[in-house]
Design an enzyme around this catalytic site. Structure first.
Site, PDB file in Angstrom:
ATOM      1  N   GLU A 160      36.888  29.551 -41.749  1.00  0.00           N
ATOM      2  CA  GLU A 160      37.441  30.882 -41.564  1.00  0.00           C
ATOM      3  C   GLU A 160      37.401  31.194 -40.075  1.00  0.00           C
ATOM      4  O   GLU A 160      36.432  31.750 -39.564  1.00  0.00           O
ATOM      5  CB  GLU A 160      36.649  31.936 -42.343  1.00  0.00           C
ATOM      6  CG  GLU A 160      37.243  33.327 -42.204  1.00  0.00           C
ATOM      7  CD  GLU A 160      36.211  34.443 -42.344  1.00  0.00           C
ATOM      8  OE1 GLU A 160      36.606  35.533 -42.781  1.00  0.00           O
ATOM      9  OE2 GLU A 160      35.035  34.241 -42.003  1.00  0.00           O
ATOM     10  N   ASP A 219      32.058  30.109 -43.231  1.00  0.00           N
ATOM     11  CA  ASP A 219      32.282  31.521 -42.964  1.00  0.00           C
ATOM     12  C   ASP A 219      32.129  31.825 -41.479  1.00  0.00           C
ATOM     13  O   ASP A 219      31.228  31.307 -40.809  1.00  0.00           O
ATOM     14  CB  ASP A 219      31.264  32.353 -43.762  1.00  0.00           C
ATOM     15  CG  ASP A 219      31.413  33.838 -43.550  1.00  0.00           C
ATOM     16  OD1 ASP A 219      32.448  34.380 -43.952  1.00  0.00           O
ATOM     17  OD2 ASP A 219      30.482  34.448 -42.974  1.00  0.00           O
TER      18      ASP A 219
END
Length: 482
Positions: A275, A251
């Protein structure tokens, strides 16, 4: 990975009708500008059985959406679906952050508090996470593995939430940076205080966090590295060796340096995708080369958005995208939990264009991802299943754009010596389109649409040229017949 052992209902209809050359609903197509004629296939020609081909690829399912319901039951919901997903050709599922967050039973996991509380401890007002108990998570992982599906953990290592308040001498005021058994870390593993967040006695500046400044972990601290990926009971090794996770979705990697991901993967390996929310293909390319990780292909996501939604211009599909240079590192997608949270935002592909976008990523190079809410949409599921089947069978070989303008996009996957490949024809006009003189690799060969979107079949000429058709505001996917 399983390959479906049946042909979808709309292709069965084509089988029973036999090979034919006709327009949808009798509507005359716009002939385009390519010329060419339509040669009907031999009467005996039949669709190939796609399940005879296995190109060794697969598809990942993002197995959640924002604020999933029912709370405390999500792991069980997914456990009931993995058999079906495996049958459809899904080979990985990406789970939300699986441990306790500050929001307790309402947390989607991105406000991570205790990296080792999978629903084991009563803290933040709940024992179970939003998604269920530890035992239910373990059952889900076991069910996925029994179906040949890998399970990908969402790892949040930029920021922490839910710690106790303490005076922070490096900021000169109180911060919520105390994590111990009484303060948001009931497991007692990876206890933290202000020394392990920016700034501290070793690191005076935060290398790149745009958010969560007060609780942004300092990965330069050996203690943080040990607990996140180096020690035998580190987060990475516990997730891998105890819980059974097979890989990682990192993330918000813009909040820490690329070397963190590289060190993690050098230590524990496994499938990895980051990400990195950046639509510039060059920046994504640099990141995957520096880390060795895959990346969600935001460059493709934004080009699909521009082509189908913002500008209605398919020439945007020729722009630079990560998969063009790094197909094994590009994880393509059309939607995720963030893009779908607010459908009024710019980062969104409209529902009316979703299937054309999926047709693009499921026929082109790259590793495609299906968004849970799209797959569970009754209007999409049958069509997505057919696209997954096509992706896993005949979507292979070098790609070549055969024609593109504002309304039409024609692309060929050239296949291999033993795999016929395919041709994708996207049309965003309001009329059926027909384009002649399309140069295929198939000489004197009957071909048909395998998407089920247009009832049309024909034969290529001796030189491989053919006229093909695409439905209005839709797509067709052609391959050979037998």
């Amino acid at each position: 990975m399983k390959i479906k052992q049946y042909i979808y209902p709309f292709l069965f209809v084509l089988l029973t009708l036999g090979a034919c050359s006709s327009d949808d609903e009798g509507t005359d197509p716009d002939p385009g500008t390519g010329g060419g004629t339509v040669d009907p296939p031999p009467a005996a020609a039949q669709p190939i059985n796609l399940t005879d081909y296995d190109n060794g690829t697969g598809v990942m399912m993002q197995a959640f959406y924002w604020d999933v319901e029912p709370r405390h039951e999500w792991w069980d919901v997914l456990s009931e679906q993995v058999d079906e997903w495996a049958e459809a050709g899904i080979d990985r599922i990406w789970l939300p952050p699986a441990t306790k967050g500050q929001s307790g039973g309402y947390s989607m996991g991105y406000d991570v508090s205790d990296y080792f509380d999978f629903g084991d401890y009563f803290q933040h007002g709940t024992t179970e996470t939003r998604f269920g108990s530890r035992a239910e998570l373990e059952d889900l992982i076991s069910a996925a593995h029994s179906n040949g599906i890998e399970v990908i953990a969402d790892i949040v290592i930029n920021h922490n939430s839910g710690g106790g308040e303490q005076f922070n001498p490096y900021r000169g005021y109180n911060t919520y940076t105390l994590f111990d058994q009484e303060h948001g870390n009931a497991s007692g593993m990876f206890n933290r205080n202000f020394e392990y967040f920016y700034p501290n006695s070793v690191s005076q500046y935060d290398p790149g966090s745009l958010f969560y400044a007060e609780t942004n972990l300092d990965h330069h601290r050996e203690y943080v590295q040990d607990w996140l990926w180096k020690k035998e009971n580190s987060v990475a090794k516990y997730y891998q060796n105890v819980m059974g996770f097979d890989g990682w979705r990192f993330d918000y990697v813009l909040g820490f340096e690329p070397w963190v991901v590289k060190d993690w993967l050098d230590e524990v390996g496994g499938f990895s995708v980051v990400e990195m929310w950046d639509g510039n293909a060059g920046n994504l390319r640099n990141y995957v080369e520096e880390t060795g990780s895959g990346a969600f292909d935001f460059s493709t996501f934004y080009k699909l958005d521009e082509a189908f939604d913002r500008f209605d211009d398919l020439t945007y599909l020729q722009k630079d995208m990560l998969w063009k240079t790094h197909p094994t590192k590009a994880v393509t997608f059309t939607a995720n939990h963030d893009t779908e949270k607010d459908t009024n935002q710019d980062n969104y592909i409209a529902a009316a264009n979703k299937m054309k976008a999926y047709a693009f990523i499921l026929t082109h190079p790259g590793y495609p991802t299906i968004f849970y809410s799209d797959y569970e949409n009754p209007s999409f599921q049958e069509e997505l299943n057919q696209l997954i089947l096509i992706n896993n069978t005949i979507a292979t070989g070098d790609f070549e754009v055969l024609y593109v303008d504002a309304d039409e996009y024609v692309m060929q996957r050239k296949g291999t010596a033993t795999n016929p490949g395919l041709i994708l024809y996207i049309n965003i006009s309001n009329n059926i389109k027909a384009r002649g003189d399309i140069q295929t690799k198939w000489n004197s060969t009957p071909v048909m649409d395998y998407s089920g979107n247009i009832n049309f079949s024909t034969s290529t000429a001796a030189d491989g040229k053919v006229q093909l058709r695409a439905p209005a505001n839709g797509y067709a996917i052609y391959s050979i017949m037998e």
